[in-house]
Enzyme design. Structure first.
Site, PDB file in Angstrom:
ATOM      1  N   VAL A  59       0.838  -1.200   0.000  1.00  0.00           N
ATOM      2  CA  VAL A  59       0.000   0.000   0.000  1.00  0.00           C
ATOM      3  C   VAL A  59       0.876   1.255   0.000  1.00  0.00           C
ATOM      4  CG1 VAL A  59      -1.811   1.245   1.244  1.00  0.00           C
ATOM      5  CG2 VAL A  59      -1.809  -1.254   1.223  1.00  0.00           C
ATOM      6  N   GLU A  60       1.977   1.215   0.746  1.00  0.00           N
ATOM      7  CA  GLU A  60       2.835   2.392   0.897  1.00  0.00           C
ATOM      8  C   GLU A  60       3.650   2.684  -0.372  1.00  0.00           C
ATOM      9  OE1 GLU A  60       3.250   4.717   3.007  1.00  0.00           O
ATOM     10  OE2 GLU A  60       2.020   4.043   4.668  1.00  0.00           O
ATOM     11  N   SER A  61       4.306   1.678  -0.924  1.00  0.00           N
ATOM     12  CA  SER A  61       5.309   1.948  -1.968  1.00  0.00           C
ATOM     13  C   SER A  61       5.234   1.049  -3.177  1.00  0.00           C
ATOM     14  CB  SER A  61       6.716   1.806  -1.353  1.00  0.00           C
ATOM     15  OG  SER A  61       6.929   0.459  -0.939  1.00  0.00           O
TER      16      SER A  61
END
Length: 509
Positions: free
Chosen positions: A154-156
């Protein structure tokens, strides 16, 4: 083409166009390009620019377009559309330490990863074996839920070089102040937010702290990881003190409202990809690496050349290096384990590190005399010195460092004179070495005082300047010049310590 096949293809095209036009409302973390990466989902899936970027070319009549073979294959791909009760049942089988709430909002995100952007899910599946074993190691170390590894998707998008428009960077998207708070150093040469191991350790510590702050509620901890403690606490106050993610949901920032549901959807998509006919095109793995302790500054491209690697290979293993320069201070550089044989002996390692050091100032050309500075009264430059070539036969145990020191030349000169592309030499090999003749080495410059038939020409006071070579020490330099001690060199040059730098000029007399 039969009528039946034609109508089948036409129906597939219509369904695909509908698929491209759909979007996951509220999915800001993924749709608003939170990081700069080839997997960015910032483009509108239904816009003409996006379709052109994906290889679809428009004809003059914009209502008709042609397809590449790859696009055509995707259009006839079977895309299951599972009912709600099936997805809810599968999520219940996945639930562990972090709750997996199922509702229409979550379903919208699941459709995004299993229908509208299947390519993104395939990409994550191809990368998971590179980073998930690392995440699992640190999650086990800190006794944290294994499913937190999906947060990095989700982040990167599992891209260690991912950077957001607001300055977050790395697999775990640390801002600079938060990164420094958790020990991720940032200098002109390195950014440890991009280091997979160090940033993962920092992320575990940060998440652990948030989990404790919210009394063991992982959903609130994840929301705070995304938007900060202040925004989550503000949402709790506006919700009348209620302390669950779905109670404070309407009061959270728009991006955070999609953050926890998107992680639920990612977990589902990665676990049940096969049920949705999603399979990775290729599987990547983390290569085996060895660690090289570096105590001096190195240029990455020169080191790569010595190790017979492409510079990009070393950069991929060390994404925290931002300028292609390896800092010293016992820096642990990752190199492919297949190259560890080149560094097996201390002598080979020393020779490779010396060759990879930053290039010193351009050495004196072979046809020039040694640097001798005369007083300001000199009238003419000295005549070029004569040189001679010496053939040296390499002995067992020799390396370029020892040969260069023995003949008072540089490694770069030895390579240039003998057309060497690296530092490898072997016994009995013949090396050509250019040296100044004894007469030329003693050449000095006279003053412009008038000559007299009765008095010899006056010779001004001169200074002997020495250019420091890589690996030189004051003791070694003093041994090269009779009558010059270490203390005299330090006094003449006002040195407070014995530290020297390649290219530095020293007055010796």
């Amino acid at each position: 083409m039969t009528h039946r096949k034609f109508f089948t293809l036409l129906a597939a095209m219509a369904g695909s166009i509908w698929t491209y036009g759909a979007s996951a409302t509220g999915h800001s973390r993924l749709l608003e390009a939170p990081f700069v990466t080839s997997d960015s989902l910032a483009l509108d899936p239904g816009s003409p620019d996006t379709l052109q970027a994906r290889g679809i070319s428009f004809a003059t009549d914009t209502s008709i377009f042609t397809l590449t073979p790859e696009e055509l294959a995707l259009m006839v791909e079977v895309v299951p559309n599972e009912p709600d009760d099936v997805i809810a049942d599968r999520l219940s089988c996945l639930e562990a330490d972090i709750p997996l709430v199922y509702n229409n909002f979550v379903r919208n995100f699941i459709d995004y990863f299993t229908i509208r952007n299947r390519k993104y899910t395939r990409t994550m599946m191809s990368r998971e074996n590179v980073y998930f074993p690392l995440f699992e190691k640190y999650l086990k170390k800190h006794n944290m839920p294994d499913e937190l590894k999906y947060l990095a998707i989700v982040e990167s998008g599992l891209n260690p070089l991912a950077k957001s428009p607001v300055g977050a960077a790395g697999l775990w998207q640390f801002m600079k102040p938060t990164g420094r708070e958790y020990g991720l150093h940032q200098t002109q040469y390195i950014d440890e937010r991009l280091d997979p191991e160090k940033s993962t350790e920092a992320a575990m510590l940060f998440l652990k702290r948030l989990h404790k702050y919210y009394d063991g509620d992982w959903e609130l901890a994840l929301a705070a990881y995304n938007c900060g403690l202040g925004n989550v606490n503000k949402a709790i106050r506006r919700a009348g003190g209620k302390r669950s993610f779905w109670d404070i949901f309407p009061y959270l920032p728009r991006e955070t409202r999609g953050y926890v549901p998107s992680m639920t959807a990612v977990r589902y998509a990665m676990r049940y990809a096969g049920e949705h006919n999603i399979f990775a095109d290729s599987i990547l793995y983390q290569p085996e690496v060895a660690h090289l302790e570096v105590t001096q500054q190195l240029e990455l491209d020169r080191l790569a050349e010595e190790l017979h690697l492409a510079p990009e290979e070393l950069m991929a293993l060390n994404p925290e290096l931002t300028k292609g320069v390896v800092p010293g201070n016992k820096y642990k550089l990752r190199v492919p384990s297949s190259r560890s044989a080149l560094l097996a002996s201390a002598e080979d390692k020393s020779c490779i590190l010396l060759a990879a050091a930053p290039a010193p100032p351009k050495p004196v050309e072979a046809h020039q005399s040694p640097v001798m500075l005369a007083s300001a009264k000199t009238e003419e430059a000295a005549a070029p010195a004569e040189t001679t070539k010496v053939t040296y036969t390499v002995q067992r145990g020799d390396n370029l460092i020892s040969i260069a020191r023995k003949h008072d030349v540089t490694i770069e000169q030895l390579k240039e004179w003998n057309n060497l592309t690296d530092s490898n030499i072997k016994a009995a090999q013949k090396l050509q070495i250019v040296q100044a003749s004894p007469a030329a080495a003693n050449t000095v410059l006279a003053t412009n005082a008038p000559k007299s038939s009765h008095k010899p020409a006056a010779v001004d006071k001169k200074e002997l300047i020495y250019h420091v070579q890589p690996g030189d020490t004051l003791w070694q330099i003093s041994r090269k010049y009779e009558g010059v001690s270490v203390e005299q060199i330090k006094k003449l040059n006002r040195l407070k310590s014995n530290d020297l730098k390649p290219g530095q000029k020293l007055i010796l007399g």
